[in-house]
Write an enzyme that holds these catalytic residues in place. Structure first.
Site, PDB file in Angstrom:
ATOM      1  N   TRP A  91      38.722  -0.174  21.576  1.00 36.63           N
ATOM      2  CA  TRP A  91      38.592  -1.085  20.433  1.00 36.63           C
ATOM      3  C   TRP A  91      39.452  -2.305  20.719  1.00 36.63           C
ATOM      4  O   TRP A  91      40.621  -2.164  21.088  1.00 36.63           O
ATOM      5  CB  TRP A  91      39.054  -0.434  19.119  1.00 36.63           C
ATOM      6  N   GLU A  94      34.099   0.987  20.109  1.00 35.45           N
ATOM      7  CA  GLU A  94      34.201   0.965  18.644  1.00 35.45           C
ATOM      8  C   GLU A  94      34.051  -0.445  18.069  1.00 35.45           C
ATOM      9  O   GLU A  94      34.834  -1.335  18.371  1.00 35.45           O
ATOM     10  CB  GLU A  94      35.564   1.534  18.238  1.00 35.45           C
ATOM     11  N   LYS A 124      33.442  -3.122  14.592  1.00 39.31           N
ATOM     12  CA  LYS A 124      34.098  -3.324  13.303  1.00 39.31           C
ATOM     13  C   LYS A 124      33.437  -4.502  12.602  1.00 39.31           C
ATOM     14  O   LYS A 124      32.899  -5.393  13.255  1.00 39.31           O
ATOM     15  CB  LYS A 124      35.584  -3.613  13.564  1.00 39.31           C
ATOM     16  N   ASP A 150      33.536   4.095  13.079  1.00 41.50           N
ATOM     17  CA  ASP A 150      34.725   4.281  12.236  1.00 41.50           C
ATOM     18  C   ASP A 150      34.275   4.152  10.791  1.00 41.50           C
ATOM     19  O   ASP A 150      33.669   3.147  10.392  1.00 41.50           O
ATOM     20  CB  ASP A 150      35.778   3.223  12.589  1.00 41.50           C
ATOM     21  N   HIS A 173      34.661   0.868   8.894  1.00 42.66           N
ATOM     22  CA  HIS A 173      34.310  -0.386   9.562  1.00 42.66           C
ATOM     23  C   HIS A 173      32.961  -0.973   9.193  1.00 42.66           C
ATOM     24  O   HIS A 173      32.382  -1.718   9.980  1.00 42.66           O
ATOM     25  CB  HIS A 173      34.372  -0.189  11.080  1.00 42.66           C
ATOM     26  N   HIS A 232      35.298   8.031  13.994  1.00 43.37           N
ATOM     27  CA  HIS A 232      36.665   7.850  13.531  1.00 43.37           C
ATOM     28  C   HIS A 232      36.685   8.155  12.048  1.00 43.37           C
ATOM     29  O   HIS A 232      36.125   7.408  11.239  1.00 43.37           O
ATOM     30  CB  HIS A 232      37.153   6.416  13.794  1.00 43.37           C
ATOM     31  N   ASP A 260      40.921  -2.591   3.194  1.00 43.99           N
ATOM     32  CA  ASP A 260      41.606  -1.758   4.184  1.00 43.99           C
ATOM     33  C   ASP A 260      40.674  -0.667   4.680  1.00 43.99           C
ATOM     34  O   ASP A 260      39.988  -0.016   3.893  1.00 43.99           O
ATOM     35  CB  ASP A 260      42.861  -1.122   3.586  1.00 43.99           C
ATOM     36  N   ASP A 284      41.755   1.886   6.607  1.00 42.54           N
ATOM     37  CA  ASP A 284      42.569   2.945   7.208  1.00 42.54           C
ATOM     38  C   ASP A 284      43.393   3.759   6.222  1.00 42.54           C
ATOM     39  O   ASP A 284      44.528   4.118   6.506  1.00 42.54           O
ATOM     40  CB  ASP A 284      43.499   2.323   8.263  1.00 42.54           C
ATOM     41  N   ASP A 334      41.521   8.539  12.110  1.00 45.16           N
ATOM     42  CA  ASP A 334      42.061   7.193  12.363  1.00 45.16           C
ATOM     43  C   ASP A 334      42.448   6.538  11.050  1.00 45.16           C
ATOM     44  O   ASP A 334      41.599   5.969  10.361  1.00 45.16           O
ATOM     45  CB  ASP A 334      41.028   6.340  13.116  1.00 45.16           C
TER      46      ASP A 334
HETATM   47  C1  RNT Z   1      40.983  -0.547  14.379  1.00 46.93           C
HETATM   48  C2  RNT Z   1      40.278   0.628  14.948  1.00 46.93           C
HETATM   49  C3  RNT Z   1      41.043   1.401  15.965  1.00 46.93           C
HETATM   50  C4  RNT Z   1      42.498   1.572  15.626  1.00 46.93           C
HETATM   51  C5  RNT Z   1      43.247   2.508  16.528  1.00 46.93           C
HETATM   52  C6  RNT Z   1      44.729   2.383  16.341  1.00 46.93           C
HETATM   53  O1  RNT Z   1      40.314  -1.135  13.381  1.00 46.93           O
HETATM   54  O2  RNT Z   1      39.860   1.464  13.915  1.00 46.93           O
HETATM   55  O3  RNT Z   1      40.416   2.616  16.181  1.00 46.93           O
HETATM   56  O4  RNT Z   1      42.664   2.013  14.302  1.00 46.93           O
HETATM   57  O5  RNT Z   1      42.865   2.326  17.815  1.00 46.93           O
HETATM   58 ZN    ZN Z   2      38.973   3.353  14.416  1.00 53.77          ZN
END
Ligand code: RNT
Ligand code: ZN
Length: 424
Positions: free
Chosen positions: A190, A231, A233, A264, A267, A291, A299, A301, A331
């Site tokens: 990523w 990955e 986003k 993810d 994302h 992920h 956000d 995460d 993640d």
């Molecule tokens: C970032 C991605 C990635 C990171 C990690 C730390 O938006 O999700 O996967 O969170 O690599």
């Molecule tokens: Zn991720």
């Protein structure tokens, strides 16, 4: 056996009867659950800081940890201790997901284009000693060479070659982990590349990213040692208007080049979920990486909980009979709460969602659908929400020798006061 164990067993036996009425075998579901390994992300333990230099911390690059809860891991030993603590509260055998910035650099400044297998041999030994497998990620953020917002897609050839070198080394490290531990390590790539405001030239950055990836992946490794995931986003902090590695970009790249798309959960547009994408992509690629994360507004995460989105994604994997084809890696990073707690909440939630999916009477649902009995299909799906999943889960924890129900909270709290609170 204490009285509590009797209660858990009795509840499990009654729950088993309820599921049996629907044609679901709880014992078989638990066997399948025990075979699933989830990759636990090391970066929740220290807010994505890493241990490159004593003052390492997450700096610009599309992601940000917020909060300043005391007790974060300050070095590799503390991080390992914390992850083992978390894993002791989670049933099953799992993996640990590392980033390049978590190497053991012996107090020396080792730049990203110098990182090597020797910096990860301690991790491999630790994993082997604890029955764990490893996965790997190159770290393309928190670095002066990422400060313009572009790494592998930079218009500066020097910047690109620096990061190409880094990626190559991280893939080599992944292969080393996979061969030493006898289990294919996934190297996920990523990059934060993108811009805050409207770019004039999206095309060239994407062309450059593709070229960089082609150069990186021209070096082959055995599938038995490592596999590559990429990955995408939608947007990040500081890359609101443009992300070079968007979903379409990497989906195209992965399908054209035999890589694993990494989806993810945080994302995508808020009304999109990864659940629907799983069966679509599995028509075209043998394997996927998911992920497991939780998006909240901007956000991507937040700590994973048993949300509808999580359950839907796990159901899709199980319904598609794709447990062998979809790799799961947590993640997220929340620096505002007990970090061991954050780990355990997310892992246990993901396992519970998987268990719910494994306890679904999928055959009945499909049969109803094929008869066009869509009222009954919907009703059965909704009734499943009230089935005694918790009793099956408690029994699984009992069998695995990990705390049942909320018992782990006390354990995590004690660890906080005895270990974490002593950290400066
Ligand atoms: C970032 C991605 C990635 C990171 C990690 C730390 O938006 O999700 O996967 O969170 O690599
Ligand atoms: Zn991720």
């Amino acid at each position: 056996m204490c009285m509590m164990d009797n209660v858990v067993e009795a509840a499990y036996s009654l729950a088993g009867e309820r599921y049996h009425e629907l044609g679901v075998d709880t014992g078989a579901a638990l066997k399948r659950l025990a075979d699933i390994s989830i990759s636990l992300h090391c970066w929740q333990g220290d807010d994505v800081g890493g241990f490159e230099t004593p003052d390492a911390s997450l700096s610009c690059g599309g992601i940000q940890a917020t909060g300043n809860h005391p007790g974060k891991a300050r070095n590799v030993d503390e991080l390992r201790q914390d992850m083992l603590k978390a894993l002791s509260l989670i049933p099953g055998r799992h993996r640990v997901n590392l980033h390049a910035i978590y190497g053991e650099f012996g107090g020396r400044r080792v730049d990203r284009d110098q990182v090597d297998t020797e910096h990860f041999s301690g991790w491999v030994d630790w994993a082997a000693a604890n029955g764990l497998k490893l996965d790997m990620n190159g770290t393309f953020f928190s670095h002066p060479m990422a400060e313009t917002g572009y790494t592998l897609s930079s218009k500066d050839a020097g910047v690109r070659s620096f990061w190409i070198e880094h990626a190559g080394r991280c893939r080599q490290i992944a292969a080393f982990m996979g061969s030493k531990l006898g289990s294919t390590a996934i190297h996920n790539l990523w990059v934060p590349d993108g811009s805050k405001d409207l770019p004039a030239d999206r095309f060239s950055h994407r062309r450059l990213l593709k070229e960089s990836l082609d150069t990186i992946y021209a070096v082959r490794h055995s599938d038995n040692e490592m596999k590559d995931a990429v990955e995408g986003k939608l947007f990040g902090i500081g890359s609101e208007a443009f992300v070079v590695g968007s979903h379409e970009f990497y989906m195209g790249y992965a399908l054209a080049n035999g890589k694993l798309p990494c989806l993810d959960a945080g994302h995508f547009h808020p009304t999109e979920t990864v659940a629907d994408k799983i069966s679509a992509l599995l028509q075209f690629c043998p394997e996927l990486l998911v992920h497991v994360s939780r998006g909240v507004r901007w956000d991507s995460d937040h700590v994973v909980i048993q949300s509808d989105d999580l359950l839907a994604a796990m159901q899709e994997i199980v319904r598609a009979d794709a447990l062998e084809r979809v790799h799961l890696a947590l993640d997220y990073f929340d620096a505002s709460i007990n970090r061991i707690g954050a780990y355990v909440i997310g892992m246990r939630a993901t396992l519970k969602a998987l268990l719910a999916a494994l306890l679904e009477p999928t055959r009945q649902l499909t049969a109803l659908e094929e008869k066009n009995d869509n009222f009954a299909r919907l009703a059965l799906m909704d009734e499943m929400r009230n089935m005694p999943l918790g009793a099956v889960w408690d029994y699984y924890c009992l069998q695995a020798g990990v705390p049942i129900g909320t018992d782990w909270l006390e354990d995590a709290g004690r660890y906080e006061s005895e270990v974490l609170s002593g950290r400066g």
